[in-house]
Design an enzyme around this catalytic site. Structure first.
Site, PDB file in Angstrom:
ATOM      1  N   LYS A  45       0.842  -1.208   0.000  1.00  0.00           N
ATOM      2  CA  LYS A  45       0.000   0.000   0.000  1.00  0.00           C
ATOM      3  C   LYS A  45       0.874   1.255   0.000  1.00  0.00           C
ATOM      4  O   LYS A  45       0.382   2.377   0.010  1.00  0.00           O
ATOM      5  CB  LYS A  45      -0.854   0.069   1.285  1.00  0.00           C
ATOM      6  CG  LYS A  45      -2.083  -0.762   1.346  1.00  0.00           C
ATOM      7  CD  LYS A  45      -2.968  -0.253   2.518  1.00  0.00           C
ATOM      8  CE  LYS A  45      -3.131  -1.252   3.597  1.00  0.00           C
ATOM      9  NZ  LYS A  45      -3.925  -0.793   4.735  1.00  0.00           N
ATOM     10  N   LYS A  47       2.657   1.992   2.545  1.00  0.00           N
ATOM     11  CA  LYS A  47       2.622   2.483   3.929  1.00  0.00           C
ATOM     12  C   LYS A  47       3.738   1.797   4.726  1.00  0.00           C
ATOM     13  O   LYS A  47       3.872   0.587   4.697  1.00  0.00           O
ATOM     14  CB  LYS A  47       1.280   2.102   4.583  1.00  0.00           C
ATOM     15  CG  LYS A  47       0.166   3.105   4.357  1.00  0.00           C
ATOM     16  CD  LYS A  47      -1.001   2.809   5.311  1.00  0.00           C
ATOM     17  CE  LYS A  47      -1.881   4.012   5.484  1.00  0.00           C
ATOM     18  NZ  LYS A  47      -2.941   3.806   6.465  1.00  0.00           N
TER      19      LYS A  47
HETATM   20  N1  C2G Z   1     -10.011   6.315  10.432  1.00  0.00           N
HETATM   21  C1  C2G Z   1     -10.979   7.195  10.929  1.00  0.00           C
HETATM   22  N2  C2G Z   1     -10.588   8.399  11.407  1.00  0.00           N
HETATM   23  C2  C2G Z   1      -9.270   8.749  11.425  1.00  0.00           C
HETATM   24  C3  C2G Z   1      -8.294   7.846  10.949  1.00  0.00           C
HETATM   25  C4  C2G Z   1      -8.688   6.619  10.448  1.00  0.00           C
HETATM   26  O1  C2G Z   1     -12.186   6.887  10.904  1.00  0.00           O
HETATM   27  N3  C2G Z   1      -8.923   9.968  11.941  1.00  0.00           N
HETATM   28  C5  C2G Z   1     -10.481   5.032   9.895  1.00  0.00           C
HETATM   29  C6  C2G Z   1     -10.151   4.870   8.418  1.00  0.00           C
HETATM   30  O2  C2G Z   1     -11.124   5.524   7.619  1.00  0.00           O
HETATM   31  C7  C2G Z   1     -10.179   3.349   8.273  1.00  0.00           C
HETATM   32  C8  C2G Z   1      -9.724   2.861   9.670  1.00  0.00           C
HETATM   33  O3  C2G Z   1      -9.831   3.975  10.569  1.00  0.00           O
HETATM   34  O4  C2G Z   1     -11.519   2.918   8.055  1.00  0.00           O
HETATM   35  C9  C2G Z   1      -8.301   2.381   9.658  1.00  0.00           C
HETATM   36  O5  C2G Z   1      -7.506   3.426   9.114  1.00  0.00           O
HETATM   37  P1  C2G Z   1      -6.065   3.012   8.530  1.00  0.00           P
HETATM   38  O6  C2G Z   1      -5.347   2.213   9.541  1.00  0.00           O
HETATM   39  O7  C2G Z   1      -5.428   4.242   7.955  1.00  0.00           O
HETATM   40  O8  C2G Z   1      -6.492   2.014   7.365  1.00  0.00           O
HETATM   41  P2  C2G Z   1      -6.146   2.111   5.818  1.00  0.00           P
HETATM   42  O9  C2G Z   1      -4.681   2.248   5.637  1.00  0.00           O
HETATM   43  O10 C2G Z   1      -7.060   3.115   5.259  1.00  0.00           O
HETATM   44  O11 C2G Z   1      -6.478   0.628   5.321  1.00  0.00           O
HETATM   45  O12 C2G Z   1      -8.295  -2.587   2.394  1.00  0.00           O
HETATM   46  C10 C2G Z   1      -8.551  -1.374   3.092  1.00  0.00           C
HETATM   47  C11 C2G Z   1      -7.287  -0.840   3.727  1.00  0.00           C
HETATM   48  O13 C2G Z   1      -6.592  -1.859   4.407  1.00  0.00           O
HETATM   49  C12 C2G Z   1      -7.646   0.305   4.686  1.00  0.00           C
END
Ligand code: C2G
Length: 153
Positions: A45, A47
């Site tokens: 990703k 990341k």
């Molecule tokens: N999130 C949130 N508010 C934030 C930060 C994150 O609601 N301030 C939510 C994101 O929208 C996501 C979840 O927390 O639904 C996890 O965020 P991440 O760990 O950044 O996940 P991400 O990298 O977006 O991975 O296949 C889908 C991916 O694996 C999603």
């Protein structure tokens, strides 16, 4: 509400935005499965995670709203998971709005508002600023002490 809900995410440096989301997801059904992205999948990703997968998974597993944690290893696993776990609702933050509508024939798809003002990226930036400022401040403090020692013995 009944039925199993699933979501996917990295959950690095677990923070209130993650907790708010998991709490809301738990309210959508009576069982919540969270697929936590593995370190290898995150690399794909683009990341870089600070906290390794096993620890991120253990933290999410310990959240009272979460019933089960599975690894997220591939983008394509979502449809298999929906069918294998009998998922009623797929839900994720609205930063992904529209990205997973292909699941609509198989389950509900919900995009939830993110928590404003917090993100893992911001936390990492703050940590960097804190560590660099403290090192520089420390060096400056030593210079001031040396100057005072010379002036006042
Ligand atoms: N999130 C949130 N508010 C934030 C930060 C994150 O609601 N301030 C939510 C994101 O929208 C996501 C979840 O927390 O639904 C996890 O965020 P991440 O760990 O950044 O996940 P991400 O990298 O977006 O991975 O296949 C889908 C991916 O694996 C999603």
């Amino acid at each position: 509400m009944s039925g199993t809900v699933i979501t996917y995410g990295t959950f690095d440096m677990f923070h209130i935005g993650h907790l708010n989301l998991l709490r809301r997801l738990a309210a959508l059904g009576d069982r919540l499965i969270v697929a936590v992205s593995t370190d290898e999948f995150n690399h794909g990703k683009g990341k870089r995670t600070l906290i390794p997968f096993e620890q991120r998974a253990e933290i999410v597993r310990s959240i009272r709203y979460v019933d089960e944690v599975i690894p997220e290893t591939r983008w394509e696993q979502k449809l298999d998971d929906v069918q294998q776990y009998g998922i009623k609702t797929f839900a994720i933050g609205e930063d992904w709005a529209g990205q997973f509508d292909f699941l609509l024939p198989y389950c509900e798809v919900v995009y939830l508002p993110r928590t404003e003002g917090v993100s893992t990226t911001d936390l990492k930036r703050s940590l960097n600023r804190f560590s660099s400022v403290s090192r520089d401040d420390l060096l400056h403090a030593f210079d001031v002490l040396d100057a005072l020692r010379k002036d006042f013995g």
